[in-house]
Design an enzyme around this catalytic site. Structure first.
Site, short mmCIF file in Angstrom:
data_model
loop_
_atom_site.label_atom_id
_atom_site.label_comp_id
_atom_site.label_asym_id
_atom_site.label_seq_id
_atom_site.Cartn_x
_atom_site.Cartn_y
_atom_site.Cartn_z
N ASP A 169 0.10 9.69 -9.45
CA ASP A 169 -1.17 9.06 -9.83
C ASP A 169 -0.82 8.01 -10.88
OD1 ASP A 169 -3.55 8.28 -10.94
OD2 ASP A 169 -4.33 10.31 -11.23
N VAL A 170 -1.02 6.74 -10.54
CA VAL A 170 -0.57 5.65 -11.43
C VAL A 170 -1.34 5.58 -12.74
CG1 VAL A 170 0.46 4.16 -9.65
CG2 VAL A 170 -2.00 3.96 -10.18
N TYR A 217 -13.45 -5.16 -10.12
CA TYR A 217 -12.24 -5.53 -9.36
C TYR A 217 -11.70 -6.86 -9.87
CZ TYR A 217 -9.04 -6.12 -5.41
OH TYR A 217 -7.91 -6.29 -4.63
N ASP A 227 2.92 7.36 -4.18
CA ASP A 227 1.49 7.20 -3.86
C ASP A 227 0.77 8.49 -4.22
OD1 ASP A 227 -0.03 5.00 -1.75
OD2 ASP A 227 -1.10 6.86 -2.18
N THR A 249 -8.60 -3.03 3.97
CA THR A 249 -9.49 -4.05 4.53
C THR A 249 -9.98 -3.69 5.93
OG1 THR A 249 -7.49 -5.24 5.15
CG2 THR A 249 -8.65 -6.03 3.21
N LYS A 284 -8.07 -7.45 -11.72
CA LYS A 284 -7.03 -8.30 -11.12
C LYS A 284 -6.73 -9.52 -12.00
CE LYS A 284 -6.07 -5.78 -7.55
NZ LYS A 284 -4.74 -5.17 -7.42
P1 NAP Z 1 -4.32 0.33 0.64
O1 NAP Z 1 -3.94 0.22 2.06
O2 NAP Z 1 -5.57 1.06 0.29
O3 NAP Z 1 -3.08 0.93 -0.19
C1 NAP Z 1 -3.20 1.25 -1.55
C2 NAP Z 1 -2.62 2.62 -1.78
O4 NAP Z 1 -2.76 2.94 -3.20
C3 NAP Z 1 -3.39 3.72 -1.01
O5 NAP Z 1 -2.50 4.63 -0.40
C4 NAP Z 1 -4.19 4.36 -2.13
O6 NAP Z 1 -4.59 5.68 -1.86
C5 NAP Z 1 -3.20 4.29 -3.27
N1 NAP Z 1 -3.81 4.64 -4.54
C6 NAP Z 1 -5.13 4.61 -4.88
N2 NAP Z 1 -5.30 5.11 -6.11
C7 NAP Z 1 -4.08 5.51 -6.55
C8 NAP Z 1 -3.61 6.13 -7.74
N3 NAP Z 1 -4.44 6.48 -8.74
N4 NAP Z 1 -2.28 6.38 -7.86
C9 NAP Z 1 -1.43 6.07 -6.87
N5 NAP Z 1 -1.81 5.49 -5.70
C10 NAP Z 1 -3.12 5.22 -5.55
O7 NAP Z 1 -4.48 -1.14 0.01
P2 NAP Z 1 -3.67 -2.49 0.29
O8 NAP Z 1 -4.59 -3.40 0.98
O9 NAP Z 1 -2.32 -2.21 0.80
O10 NAP Z 1 -3.59 -3.00 -1.22
C11 NAP Z 1 -2.43 -2.92 -2.03
C12 NAP Z 1 -2.67 -3.76 -3.28
O11 NAP Z 1 -2.91 -5.12 -2.88
C13 NAP Z 1 -3.89 -3.32 -4.08
O12 NAP Z 1 -3.60 -3.42 -5.46
C14 NAP Z 1 -4.95 -4.34 -3.67
O13 NAP Z 1 -5.93 -4.52 -4.67
C15 NAP Z 1 -4.10 -5.57 -3.47
N6 NAP Z 1 -4.72 -6.58 -2.59
C16 NAP Z 1 -4.94 -6.31 -1.27
C17 NAP Z 1 -5.52 -7.29 -0.47
C18 NAP Z 1 -5.79 -7.07 1.00
O14 NAP Z 1 -6.41 -7.95 1.62
N7 NAP Z 1 -5.36 -5.98 1.60
C19 NAP Z 1 -5.86 -8.53 -1.02
C20 NAP Z 1 -5.61 -8.76 -2.36
C21 NAP Z 1 -5.02 -7.78 -3.14
P3 NAP Z 1 -6.12 5.93 -1.35
O15 NAP Z 1 -6.11 5.55 0.09
O16 NAP Z 1 -6.34 7.37 -1.62
O17 NAP Z 1 -7.02 5.05 -2.19
#
Ligand code: NAP
Length: 252
Positions: free
Chosen positions: A63-64, A155, A37, A193, A159
């Site tokens: 950093d991805v 977004y 991460d 969220t 996706k």
């Molecule tokens: P999250 O809690 O924000 O976790 C995502 C992690 O990725 C965070 O720690 C974030 O860091 C990190 N990140 C951001 N930019 C990055 C980079 N450049 N390199 C490496 N890591 C990075 O989000 P989540 O809800 O678990 O989501 C995970 C995935 O599921 C995402 O792709 C999201 O679009 C997808 N998704 C989530 C939902 C939902 O309802 N939660 C629904 C549909 C899809 P920061 O906190 O610094 O940004």
């Protein structure tokens, strides 16, 4: 138990939310995990606890969007575990209400870079190792925003791009027995969220009841179970699939 025994997995965006849940389930199932991460302190705190409990897990700041960081990630996985079988491209960013009108080019490029280009870079970085392992699996965490509109231009594009990147790579990599699938979560309670949803619990429950046929928000482990299935040999005949896990949200 042990559905990932002898498997080595890289999970991105694993400091919290879905990535953490996926990485924790993978180690519970006997996998050896490299969790990455951009938020290293948050990531290393829970990874250290898992290690103290006997899990085989390492972590790395990553950093991805950086090709050189991806090289460091694969080098670390090989150094620690000697091979790579599974990649979960999970890291992503989202903010509500980012329309075409309000999104500048820099923000567009940032969202596409983190949510989509990252998965391309990740697949490129691990490909030779997955070929070598003889039975690889890539799981791309997309969204229902990759299937239906209404979640913001960049977004949704990122996706939806991930959904077709998945299908294209499924065809490209099939001769090497490397499977590539996407997961499309609906509303799941994570740090992403948490800040967007109404803070009032009753209001939040009412909102989910109105939006989602199953009438509630999802738990990260419910998505992790889908990732586990696709990563494991149980999904040996599944590639190019788009697994919708949204409580029926997009069924209407
Ligand atoms: P999250 O809690 O924000 O976790 C995502 C992690 O990725 C965070 O720690 C974030 O860091 C990190 N990140 C951001 N930019 C990055 C980079 N450049 N390199 C490496 N890591 C990075 O989000 P989540 O809800 O678990 O989501 C995970 C995935 O599921 C995402 O792709 C999201 O679009 C997808 N998704 C989530 C939902 C939902 O309802 N939660 C629904 C549909 C899809 P920061 O906190 O610094 O940004």
């Amino acid at each position: 138990m042990n559905r990932l025994q002898h498997k080595v997995a890289i999970v991105t965006g694993a400091a919290g939310g879905l990535g953490e849940s996926i990485a924790r389930l993978f180690v519970q199932e006997g996998g050896k995990v490299l969790a990455t991460d951009i938020q290293f302190d948050k990531l290393s705190t829970w990874v250290q606890q898992e290690r103290e409990n006997g899990a085989t897990i390492e972590c790395l700041q990553h950093d991805v969007t950086s090709e050189s960081d991806w090289q460091k990630v694969v080098e670390k996985a090989i150094e620690c575990y000697g091979k790579i079988d599974i990649l979960v491209n999970n890291a992503g960013i989202y903010k509500p209400l980012e329309t075409t009108e309000t999104t500048g080019l820099d923000r567009w490029n940032q969202i596409i870079g983190i949510n989509l280009t990252s998965a391309f870079l990740g697949a490129k970085a691990v490909l030779k190792y997955l070929k070598h392992s003889g039975a690889g699996s890539i799981v791309n965490i997309s969204s229902i925003a990759g299937i239906v509109g209404g979640n913001g231009a960049a977004y949704s594009a990122s996706k939806a791009g991930m959904r077709l990147l998945t299908k294209d790579q499924a065809i490209e990599f099939a001769p090497f027995n490397i499977r590539v699938n996407s997961i499309h979560p609906g509303g799941i309670l994570t740090p992403m969220t948490e800040s967007i949803l109404p803070q009032d619990v009753a209001l939040r429950a009412d909102m989910m009841k109105a939006m989602c046929p199953l009438g509630r928000i999802g738990d990260p482990v419910e998505i992790a179970r889908g990732a586990l299935f696709l990563a494991s040999d149980e999904a040996s005949y599944v590639t190019g699939a788009a697994l919708v896990m949204d409580g029926g949200l997009s069924a209407r």
